[in-house]
Motif scaffolding. Structure first.
Motif, PDB file in Angstrom:
ATOM      1  N   UNK A   1       0.814  -1.210   0.000  1.00 31.01           N
ATOM      2  CA  UNK A   1       0.000   0.000   0.000  1.00 31.01           C
ATOM      3  C   UNK A   1       0.850   1.264   0.000  1.00 31.01           C
ATOM      4  N   UNK A   2       2.143   1.139   0.231  1.00 38.34           N
ATOM      5  CA  UNK A   2       3.065   2.274   0.109  1.00 38.34           C
ATOM      6  C   UNK A   2       3.907   2.029  -1.134  1.00 38.34           C
ATOM      7  N   UNK A   3       3.792   2.918  -2.089  1.00 37.03           N
ATOM      8  CA  UNK A   3       4.476   2.732  -3.366  1.00 37.03           C
ATOM      9  C   UNK A   3       5.770   3.531  -3.364  1.00 37.03           C
TER      10      UNK A   3
ATOM     11  N   UNK B   1      -0.544   8.749   7.632  1.00 37.73           N
ATOM     12  CA  UNK B   1      -0.136   7.685   6.726  1.00 37.73           C
ATOM     13  C   UNK B   1      -0.527   6.307   7.252  1.00 37.73           C
ATOM     14  N   UNK B   2      -0.697   6.172   8.576  1.00 44.25           N
ATOM     15  CA  UNK B   2      -1.143   4.899   9.126  1.00 44.25           C
ATOM     16  C   UNK B   2      -2.575   4.589   8.719  1.00 44.25           C
ATOM     17  N   UNK B   3      -3.378   5.628   8.585  1.00 50.38           N
ATOM     18  CA  UNK B   3      -4.778   5.426   8.252  1.00 50.38           C
ATOM     19  C   UNK B   3      -5.000   5.324   6.750  1.00 50.38           C
ATOM     20  N   UNK B   4      -4.250   6.071   5.958  1.00 52.01           N
ATOM     21  CA  UNK B   4      -4.404   6.016   4.494  1.00 52.01           C
ATOM     22  C   UNK B   4      -3.036   6.109   3.843  1.00 52.01           C
ATOM     23  N   UNK B   5      -2.200   5.081   4.012  1.00 52.50           N
ATOM     24  CA  UNK B   5      -0.828   5.154   3.508  1.00 52.50           C
ATOM     25  C   UNK B   5      -0.737   4.828   2.021  1.00 52.50           C
ATOM     26  N   UNK B   6      -0.288   5.770   1.249  1.00 51.77           N
ATOM     27  CA  UNK B   6      -0.035   5.531  -0.170  1.00 51.77           C
ATOM     28  C   UNK B   6       1.302   6.135  -0.572  1.00 51.77           C
ATOM     29  N   UNK B   7       1.502   7.394  -0.191  1.00 53.71           N
ATOM     30  CA  UNK B   7       2.740   8.076  -0.539  1.00 53.71           C
ATOM     31  C   UNK B   7       3.844   7.736   0.460  1.00 53.71           C
ATOM     32  N   UNK B   8       5.083   7.603  -0.014  1.00 48.37           N
ATOM     33  CA  UNK B   8       6.203   7.367   0.901  1.00 48.37           C
ATOM     34  C   UNK B   8       6.683   8.630   1.606  1.00 48.37           C
ATOM     35  N   UNK B   9       6.157   9.783   1.219  1.00 47.79           N
ATOM     36  CA  UNK B   9       6.641  11.053   1.759  1.00 47.79           C
ATOM     37  C   UNK B   9       6.512  11.147   3.278  1.00 47.79           C
ATOM     38  N   UNK B  10       5.365  10.772   3.892  1.00 48.04           N
ATOM     39  CA  UNK B  10       5.289  10.870   5.358  1.00 48.04           C
ATOM     40  C   UNK B  10       6.368  10.069   6.070  1.00 48.04           C
ATOM     41  N   UNK B  11       6.661   8.863   5.590  1.00 44.47           N
ATOM     42  CA  UNK B  11       7.699   8.060   6.229  1.00 44.47           C
ATOM     43  C   UNK B  11       9.070   8.708   6.071  1.00 44.47           C
ATOM     44  N   UNK B  12       9.323   9.334   4.936  1.00 45.95           N
ATOM     45  CA  UNK B  12      10.611   9.994   4.724  1.00 45.95           C
ATOM     46  C   UNK B  12      10.733  11.241   5.592  1.00 45.95           C
ATOM     47  N   UNK B  13       9.636  11.957   5.772  1.00 42.15           N
ATOM     48  CA  UNK B  13       9.668  13.168   6.589  1.00 42.15           C
ATOM     49  C   UNK B  13       9.939  12.822   8.044  1.00 42.15           C
ATOM     50  N   UNK B  14       9.234  11.817   8.570  1.00 43.03           N
ATOM     51  CA  UNK B  14       9.452  11.451   9.967  1.00 43.03           C
ATOM     52  C   UNK B  14      10.841  10.858  10.151  1.00 43.03           C
ATOM     53  N   UNK B  15      11.384  10.209   9.115  1.00 40.10           N
ATOM     54  CA  UNK B  15      12.737   9.665   9.209  1.00 40.10           C
ATOM     55  C   UNK B  15      13.786  10.767   9.277  1.00 40.10           C
ATOM     56  N   UNK B  16      13.443  11.952   8.773  1.00 42.32           N
ATOM     57  CA  UNK B  16      14.391  13.071   8.780  1.00 42.32           C
ATOM     58  C   UNK B  16      14.441  13.799  10.106  1.00 42.32           C
ATOM     59  N   UNK B  17      13.591  13.423  11.072  1.00 40.25           N
ATOM     60  CA  UNK B  17      13.514  14.152  12.343  1.00 40.25           C
ATOM     61  C   UNK B  17      14.845  14.136  13.082  1.00 40.25           C
TER      62      UNK B  17
END
Length: 328
Positions: free
Chosen positions: A15-17, A266-282
């Motif tokens: 579901x995450x492309x 993104x947990x509720x409607x995960x499609x884009x990888x951007x949220x995971x990349x943003x939180x990884x940059x914290x």
């Protein structure tokens, strides 16, 4: 002739492309701070006599190191891409990372809480309140620092307590439905397909983030009032230089609120990888914001005189004295 029914467990669909380049970026954003940048910053804070930071700040560095290492488990096992990792490894990483919204949100709340109730708490105290604290401490025959000591330990332990609770719950859910544990769904890391679990994580973290946002707003109002009084030349307990660290903490708090909100979304409607990349940059943002402060740079460049790194004012008070006095 009807085809035979597939009796095997259906693996969760992707579901995450994401692309391979985005996977590399995700791993780099998690690994370089947790394995290199944050340990160096932590060592400087703990070992340098020039640097003074509050325990909640030290705790935040450790929390992001834990999150980065947890996100790198598949790299250690050589399963970041390719075939699915072993069920035990996948569930272990999922459990660790499903506790991530809880541990990070509570750790940030503790740090912002300390900013809100640190020196600005003393600013707001009138002489009557100060007298009340002294009388109360004398009445109970204990110094007021006892409450402060307990509060610090509560703020340090709370993130890990929340983390452990969500780890246990995730393991329980994953063991009950092993077919719903996979790396395929989230692309970057292993996850557990459970609407009830992700809903609980979302609600808990959202409540903590809301409380943090309220503290942020309240403290920003105090900062503004204090900044106006400084601009007008009013004398007081703090100077503009002493507002530097708490303002940076609030700025990072606002950044993490946005990043965590995207992650929860993104947990509720995960499609884009951007949220995971943003939180990884914290963690990288932590290093860029807090690792470039003057007292940190002075500790790194220990062979140089302090005035050579930008402090050319006539004020003899250095950053470490400021931070020691403000107890951050």
């Amino acid at each position: 002739m009807a085809l035979p029914a597939d009796t095997g467990p259906a693996m969760p669909m992707n579901i995450v492309h994401g692309t391979h380049a985005e996977l590399i970026l995700f791993l780099v954003l998690n690994m370089w701070p947790s394995h290199f940048g944050l340990p160096i910053l932590l060592a400087i804070v703990l070992l340098s006599k020039r640097v003074q930071r509050h325990p909640t700040f030290v705790n935040l560095l450790i929390v992001f190191m834990v999150v980065g290492i947890s996100s790198s488990l598949l790299v250690y096992a050589g399963n970041a891409s390719g075939p699915e990792p072993s069920p035990a490894l996948c569930l272990a990483q999922a459990a660790l990372l499903y506790g991530m919204p809880g541990i990070t949100s509570v750790a940030v709340f503790a740090l912002v809480f300390q900013v809100a109730l640190g020196p600005y708490f003393r600013i707001l105290l009138t002489q009557k309140f100060q007298m009340f604290i002294v009388i109360r401490a004398a009445f109970y025959k204990q110094p007021s620092r006892d409450t402060h000591f307990v509060r610090i330990w509560v703020m340090i332990i709370a993130p890990y307590a929340v983390w452990i609770v969500f780890i246990v719950v995730t393991v329980f859910v994953g063991v009950g439905e092993p077919a719903n544990v996979s790396r395929d769904r989230r692309f970057f890391y292993c996850s557990v397909k459970s609407d009830a679990l992700t809903g609980t994580l979302t609600i808990f973290a959202a409540v903590v983030l809301l409380a943090t946002l309220i503290l942020e707003a309240w403290t920003i109002v105090l900062f503004y009032k204090r900044w106006v009084s400084i601009a007008r030349g009013s004398s007081g307990m703090f100077t503009a230089a002493e507002l530097n660290l708490p303002l940076l903490i609030l700025a990072f708090g606002m950044y993490l609120l946005v990043a965590m909100s995207l992650s929860l979304l993104s947990m509720k409607s995960p499609e884009s990888p951007i949220p995971d990349l943003i939180i990884a940059s914290a963690a990288t943002v932590v290093i860029l914001i807090f690792g470039t402060q003057l007292d940190i740079l002075r500790a790194i460049c220990f062979w140089r005189k302090e005035v050579s790194i930008g402090d050319t004012s006539n004020d003899s008070t250095n950053d470490s004295e400021v931070y020691k006095r403000t107890t951050y």
